[in-house]
Design an enzyme around this catalytic site. Structure first.
Site, PDB file in Angstrom:
ATOM      1  N   SER A  48       0.863  -1.061   0.030  1.00  0.00           N
ATOM      2  CA  SER A  48      -0.071   0.115  -0.176  1.00  0.00           C
ATOM      3  C   SER A  48       0.900   1.115  -0.095  1.00  0.00           C
ATOM      4  O   SER A  48       1.867   1.312   0.809  1.00  0.00           O
ATOM      5  CB  SER A  48      -0.820  -0.197   1.626  1.00  0.00           C
ATOM      6  OG  SER A  48      -1.727   1.192   1.210  1.00  0.00           O
ATOM      7  N   GLU A  49       0.518   2.108  -0.906  1.00  0.00           N
ATOM      8  CA  GLU A  49       1.764   3.249  -1.199  1.00  0.00           C
ATOM      9  C   GLU A  49       1.671   4.238   0.175  1.00  0.00           C
ATOM     10  O   GLU A  49       2.533   4.960   0.217  1.00  0.00           O
ATOM     11  CB  GLU A  49       1.401   3.921  -2.493  1.00  0.00           C
ATOM     12  CG  GLU A  49      -0.002   4.644  -2.612  1.00  0.00           C
ATOM     13  CD  GLU A  49      -1.122   3.934  -3.339  1.00  0.00           C
ATOM     14  OE1 GLU A  49      -1.831   4.359  -4.252  1.00  0.00           O
ATOM     15  OE2 GLU A  49      -1.071   2.502  -3.243  1.00  0.00           O
TER      16      GLU A  49
END
Length: 220
Positions: A48-49
């Protein structure tokens, strides 16, 4: 197919593109369904960025941890061995080419692999987010989306909306078929047996190249 069936169909087919051991980034919306349909024996690391490797599924109602959310703000869990870090490190992972595949949605995509997925002029938007980095940093970019929007084609000869990135899309998966972006154009490689080639082309503005080895989509 109703909307839920369409989303399930696309997610199931997209899951078949994931290889065991891949690091995978999921865009918001439909792509988050993909891990529910991973083939048996395939294990992935979800990135997840906003700063996590080893993202787990959504928690049960009442078990949410406010410190654990994905890039879209939804509650998640962490798997054993997961790592959390700042967003600069997260984008270093993306820009360094360590994400094997990213699954994103689209407002428009065209035959050159250009993607517009972040703004419709005149409408408010929270911003482009990490999509532009994922498009150029991930080793493979797959769009998972409905084939049309309110009956209008989303797969165009040329995007009309502001681009997120140019020439970075590798594959498109819709409820109608699977398409690959090539230097010659968009090649239809697999088709949902509920549709004919003519129906898929009628729902597509870009001229499709029909693969000599066109196959029916099989989800098992």
């Amino acid at each position: 197919m109703d909307k839920n069936q369409i989303r399930e169909f696309i997610a199931k087919r997209a899951a078949l593109e994931i290889k065991d051991g891949d690091v995978v980034n999921l865009g918001i919306g439909l792509p988050t369904l993909i891990p529910n349909y991973l083939p048996e024996g395939v294990t992935v690391t979800l990135q997840s960025e906003n700063g996590m490797l080893g993202m787990g599924p959504a928690p049960a109602e009442g078990k949410e941890d406010p410190h654990l959310i994905n890039a879209g703000g939804g509650y998640i869990t962490s798997l054993p061995g997961a790592a959390t870090f700042d967003s600069a490190t997260s984008f270093g992972i993306i820009r360094g080419g360590h994400v094997n595949v990213t699954f994103l949605g689209a407002l428009e995509v065209d035959e050159k692999g250009d993607l517009a997925n972040w703004i419709i002029p005149g409408k408010k938007t929270p911003g482009m987010g990490g999509a532009m980095d994922l498009l150029v940093g991930a080793k493979k970019v797959i769009l998972t989306m409905e084939h049309t929007a309110k009956g209008n084609p989303k797969i165009l000869k040329k995007c009309r909306l502001p681009l997120t990135a140019a020439g970075q899309v590798n594959m498109i998966i819709t409820e109608m078929g699977v398409m690959e972006i090539t230097p010659k154009g968009i090649v239809l490689t697999e088709i949902n047996p509920e549709f004919t080639v003519e129906q898929v082309q009628a729902a597509t503005e870009a001229t499709l190249i029909i693969s000599d080895n066109l196959k029916q989509i099989k989800l098992n």
